[in-house]
Design a protein around this motif. Structure first.
Motif, short mmCIF file in Angstrom:
data_model
loop_
_atom_site.label_atom_id
_atom_site.label_comp_id
_atom_site.label_asym_id
_atom_site.label_seq_id
_atom_site.Cartn_x
_atom_site.Cartn_y
_atom_site.Cartn_z
N PRO A 38 0.84 -1.21 0.00
CA PRO A 38 0.00 0.00 0.00
C PRO A 38 0.87 1.25 0.00
CG PRO A 38 0.10 -0.92 2.22
CD PRO A 38 0.97 -1.79 1.34
N SER A 39 0.42 2.29 -0.68
CA SER A 39 1.17 3.56 -0.63
C SER A 39 0.75 4.27 0.64
CB SER A 39 0.80 4.44 -1.82
OG SER A 39 0.76 3.70 -3.00
N GLY A 40 1.73 4.81 1.34
CA GLY A 40 1.37 5.56 2.55
C GLY A 40 2.28 5.27 3.71
N ARG A 41 1.95 5.84 4.86
CA ARG A 41 2.84 5.80 6.02
C ARG A 41 3.02 4.39 6.58
NH1 ARG A 41 -0.67 9.42 9.56
NH2 ARG A 41 -2.14 7.98 8.53
N SER A 42 1.95 3.58 6.51
CA SER A 42 2.03 2.24 7.14
C SER A 42 3.16 1.42 6.55
CB SER A 42 0.71 1.49 6.95
OG SER A 42 -0.36 2.26 7.41
N LEU A 69 -1.45 -1.27 -4.48
CA LEU A 69 -2.86 -1.61 -4.28
C LEU A 69 -3.77 -0.68 -5.06
CD1 LEU A 69 -3.22 -2.41 -0.47
CD2 LEU A 69 -2.38 -3.80 -2.33
N ASP A 70 -3.30 0.53 -5.33
CA ASP A 70 -4.21 1.50 -5.95
C ASP A 70 -3.44 2.69 -6.52
OD1 ASP A 70 -3.46 3.12 -3.80
OD2 ASP A 70 -5.18 2.53 -2.61
N ALA A 145 -2.91 -1.90 4.61
CA ALA A 145 -3.02 -0.75 5.52
C ALA A 145 -4.51 -0.41 5.61
CB ALA A 145 -2.23 0.43 4.98
N HIS A 152 -10.95 1.95 4.90
CA HIS A 152 -10.70 1.62 3.48
C HIS A 152 -9.39 0.85 3.36
CE1 HIS A 152 -8.51 5.55 3.67
NE2 HIS A 152 -7.69 4.95 2.83
N GLY A 154 -6.63 -0.46 0.26
CA GLY A 154 -6.48 0.04 -1.11
C GLY A 154 -7.44 1.22 -1.18
N THR A 182 -2.21 11.28 4.99
CA THR A 182 -1.11 10.50 4.40
C THR A 182 -0.23 11.40 3.53
OG1 THR A 182 -2.37 8.46 4.41
CG2 THR A 182 -0.59 8.57 2.81
N LYS A 219 -4.48 4.79 14.46
CA LYS A 219 -4.97 3.51 13.93
C LYS A 219 -5.66 2.66 15.01
CE LYS A 219 -3.90 4.39 9.75
NZ LYS A 219 -3.03 3.75 8.82
O1 LIG Z 1 -2.36 2.20 -1.28
C1 LIG Z 1 -3.23 2.22 -0.42
O2 LIG Z 1 -3.55 1.20 0.20
C2 LIG Z 1 -4.00 3.49 -0.18
O3 LIG Z 1 -3.34 4.58 -0.71
C3 LIG Z 1 -4.58 3.73 1.15
O4 LIG Z 1 -5.51 2.73 1.42
C4 LIG Z 1 -3.63 3.87 2.33
O5 LIG Z 1 -2.88 2.70 2.47
C5 LIG Z 1 -4.42 4.13 3.60
O6 LIG Z 1 -5.08 5.35 3.45
C6 LIG Z 1 -3.55 4.16 4.82
O7 LIG Z 1 -2.59 5.17 4.66
P1 LIG Z 1 -1.50 5.39 5.79
O8 LIG Z 1 -0.67 4.18 5.77
O9 LIG Z 1 -0.74 6.61 5.36
O10 LIG Z 1 -2.23 5.57 7.05
#
Ligand SMILES: O=C(O)[C@H](O)[C@@H](O)[C@H](O)[C@H](O)COP(=O)(O)O
Length: 258
Positions: A38-42, A69-70, A145, A152, A154, A182, A219
């Motif tokens: 997933p793109s993002g901080r997680s 994922l998206d 994530a 949500h 993805g 994010t 979270k």
């Molecule tokens: O690629 C993804 O899955 C999405 O962009 C999105 O679902 C993202 O993972 C979440 O919004 C959590 O984002 P954080 O990890 O930044 O909280």
């Protein structure tokens, strides 16, 4: 049954997940090893710990395929398309900066992964992703994530069917406000795209192994809601983790106590 793994810090969580991915990749004899990210901080600390594993174990990356994922989608007169790779919020850019480039930087030239093995769902032909996933043998390991406020996964928002596959979706207001957290580079909610293209719930459920990564205080709701569901519940899409054969929730102290 989804295993819950609690970690005292984000770095412990990231090392533990990265070790499992590296072990599973080293064990696999398949022609490709497909890791969904997933793109993002997680995912950032997990990918960074995975880079360390690859460096220390000199893992062969030639079979590695990274799948986003998206992606955010912009609507143009000639139809929907992914936001450009130059954009700071591009999923393709994310996988390049946190996957392809640092992984190849720590690998011997002969063991590097190919840039062609970074796959991102494409708004101009979403169904292509289904073919590519089949061709690569499906997802081996999915890092998942959760949206902090609506669950949500993805870009599958609340109400997503268990049978959904790669498609264009409209992003709900909570998904968009979570995404502003994010990517603060959006600056304002108005600038967060209204559409995305995403792997579906069925695609994620078919992964051989998955973990839902939850860290940070914001979270805590996601942790409680996902734990409270025994199977997939469309009102909290990240509960898809319960449908995966070998599934875990990796949670840090902050998210688990909140
Ligand atoms: O690629 C993804 O899955 C999405 O962009 C999105 O679902 C993202 O993972 C979440 O919004 C959590 O984002 P954080 O990890 O930044 O909280």
């Amino acid at each position: 049954m989804t295993e819950v793994r609690k970690h005292e810090s984000v770095s412990r969580l990231a090392s533990s997940v990265a070790l499992r991915i590296a072990d599973s990749m080293a064990r696999s004899d398949d022609p490709h090893y497909v890791l969904a990210v997933p793109s993002g901080r997680s995912a950032i600390p997990v990918m960074s710990a995975f880079v360390n594993e690859v460096r220390e174990r000199r893992l062969d990356l030639r079979r590695l395929v990274l799948v986003a994922l998206d992606s955010y989608v912009e609507v143009t007169p000639s139809g929907p398309r992914n936001i450009p790779i130059e954009s700071p919020q591009s999923a393709h850019r994310f996988l390049t900066e946190h996957g392809l480039d640092p992984l190849n930087a720590v690998s011997d030239c002969s063991l590097r992964m190919s840039a062609a093995n970074v796959l991102v769902p494409d708004a101009s032909r979403p169904e292509e992703m289904e073919r590519k996933l089949r061709e690569k043998g499906g997802v081996h390991f999915a890092i998942l994530a959760s949206g902090a406020s609506d669950g949500h996964v993805g870009f599958n928002g609340p109400g997503s069917s268990e049978h959904s596959r790669t498609r264009i979706v409209e992003l709900g207001p909570l998904t968009r406000s979570d995404n502003l957290v994010t990517y603060p580079t959006f600056g304002d909610l108005e600038n967060v795209p209204r559409f995305g293209v995403t792997l579906g719930i069925a695609n994620l459920a078919e992964s051989r192994e998955a973990t839902l990564v939850l860290h940070g205080r914001d979270k805590a709701l996601a942790y409680r809601r996902t734990l409270a569901r025994a199977g997939y519940s469309p009102d909290w899409p990240s509960s898809v983790v319960h449908l995966v054969n070998a599934s875990a929730i990796d949670v840090d102290f902050e998210a688990s106590r909140g």
